[in-house]
Design an enzyme around this catalytic site. Structure first.
Site, PDB file in Angstrom:
ATOM      1  N   ALA A 161       0.837  -1.209   0.000  1.00  0.00           N
ATOM      2  CA  ALA A 161       0.000   0.000   0.000  1.00  0.00           C
ATOM      3  C   ALA A 161       0.868   1.253   0.000  1.00  0.00           C
ATOM      4  CB  ALA A 161      -0.913  -0.001   1.223  1.00  0.00           C
ATOM      5  N   ALA A 162       1.951   1.224   0.789  1.00  0.00           N
ATOM      6  CA  ALA A 162       2.838   2.394   0.843  1.00  0.00           C
ATOM      7  C   ALA A 162       3.437   2.648  -0.536  1.00  0.00           C
ATOM      8  CB  ALA A 162       3.948   2.163   1.868  1.00  0.00           C
ATOM      9  N   ASP A 214      -4.975  -0.453   4.880  1.00  0.00           N
ATOM     10  CA  ASP A 214      -3.551  -0.247   4.579  1.00  0.00           C
ATOM     11  C   ASP A 214      -3.340   1.020   3.753  1.00  0.00           C
ATOM     12  OD1 ASP A 214      -3.299  -2.681   5.794  1.00  0.00           O
ATOM     13  OD2 ASP A 214      -2.054  -3.586   4.239  1.00  0.00           O
TER      14      ASP A 214
HETATM   15  C1  MEV Z   1      -3.376  -6.522   5.799  1.00  0.00           C
HETATM   16  O1  MEV Z   1      -2.412  -5.557   6.219  1.00  0.00           O
HETATM   17  C2  MEV Z   1      -4.631  -6.355   6.592  1.00  0.00           C
HETATM   18  C3  MEV Z   1      -5.742  -7.349   6.260  1.00  0.00           C
HETATM   19  O2  MEV Z   1      -6.784  -7.101   7.205  1.00  0.00           O
HETATM   20  C4  MEV Z   1      -6.251  -7.182   4.858  1.00  0.00           C
HETATM   21  C5  MEV Z   1      -7.037  -5.913   4.644  1.00  0.00           C
HETATM   22  O3  MEV Z   1      -7.524  -5.321   5.608  1.00  0.00           O
HETATM   23  O4  MEV Z   1      -7.205  -5.549   3.481  1.00  0.00           O
HETATM   24  C6  MEV Z   1      -5.286  -8.795   6.454  1.00  0.00           C
END
Ligand code: MEV
Length: 314
Positions: free
Chosen positions: A102-103, A144
């Protein structure tokens, strides 16, 4: 030449549960992914110079290309005709679980926008990065990319009916030291998210009860953070880890690092992110405790990031 950055993040409460509409709390960390984009005659070339888990960049290569295509479409650019060199770097290690994908999506989107002279608000960058995240996470909650775009300490609730997600900046009295321990296992978030979805369908009663507890934990966690009751925050993180074990997203290596951190005096410890490998997080207020827990994990042969939660966004 366009430049952009996106914050790394750690999830304090509610990973996986957030995908299904349960609130979650994430904090940006003081490391970021950086990107530089330069227009070229044709083709998209990515040079990924991020440091971190061995093989992370290679394993995620195909997902990365798909995410860039998705991103370009969301920006109304045609991936077939547009040409650019994309460079990725920054001080955010490519550990699974730190929101590295995401970053990087936020960093690239900001850099493309600057290079192509497109004006997007932070909310639009967040939406574009969400589209890109689908390549990595299948059906991501959006927590994220939200943390990567806005930074700070964030309360996040996904709107399951397609409306706006609830995003609230939380504040705590002062930033608190944490450590992130890396199992070194490059995890597949998409497969982990899908696995939870399937098991939830197959065991609605068991999962319903666990999801209720996760929801209560998020509210209790918010209160404890706002009251700066760090012992309570830690205890709730431990509880959150137990729920994540119950929905089968933790793994041996994560459990070992979580136990080790607790034995060294961490106020609380849990896996963070998608699980199945990736990272764990320990609450270690004060430089001394942080160093004690970090070195114990390093001595056991694992990489560690020493950072803080609750840093004010820049
Ligand atoms: C991933 O960092 C977090 C999860 O909950 C996936 C999401 O929220 O999209 C596993």
């Amino acid at each position: 030449m366009g430049k952009g950055s996106g914050f790394g993040k750690t999830i304090l409460f509610g990973e996986h549960f957030v995908v299904h509409g349960v609130p979650g709390i994430a904090s940006a960390v003081d490391s970021a992914a950086d990107s530089v984009v330069k227009k070229t005659a044709n083709g998209i070339k990515v040079t990924d110079e991020r440091t971190g888990a061995k093989g992370y960049a290679d394993k995620k290569k195909l997902q990365q290309l798909e995410s860039i295509e998705r991103m370009l479409k969301a920006m109304n650019l045609d991936p077939k005709t547009v040409g650019m060199d994309i460079w990725l770097g920054g001080n955010l290690p490519g550990f699974s679980g730190l929101g590295a994908s995401a970053a990087s999506s936020v960093a690239i989107a900001r850099a493309i926008a600057e290079e192509f002279e497109l004006t997007f608000s932070d909310e639009q960058i967040n939406d574009i990065a969400y589209e890109a995240e689908k390549a990595y996470a299948g059906n991501p909650s959006g927590i994220d990319n939200t943390a990567a775009t806005f930074g700070g300490l964030i309360w996040f609730e996904k709107n399951l009916t397609g409306g706006e997600n609830k995003i609230e900046q939380l504040s705590i009295r002062e930033p608190v030291e944490i450590i992130i321990g890396n199992t070194g296992i490059v995890a597949n978030t998409k497969a982990m998210v899908e696995g939870v979805g399937e098991r939830k369908k197959q065991n609605p009663e068991k999962y319903g009860a666990i999801f209720k507890q996760a929801e209560q934990l998020a509210y209790d966690g918010k209160k404890a953070l706002e009251e700066f009751d760090l012992r309570k925050v830690g205890a709730l993180m431990n509880e959150n880890h137990r729920l994540l074990q119950e929905i089968e997203v933790s793994c041996n290596e994560l459990d070992i690092l979580v136990d080790l951190a607790r034995k060294q005096g961490a106020f609380g410890a849990k896996m963070t992110g998608g699980g199945g490998g990736g990272c764990m997080l320990a609450l270690t207020p004060g430089k001394m405790l942080q160093e004690k827990v970090a070195s114990a994990i390093e001595n056991a042969g694992f990489e560690v990031l020493r950072t803080k939660i609750g840093i004010q966004k820049q």
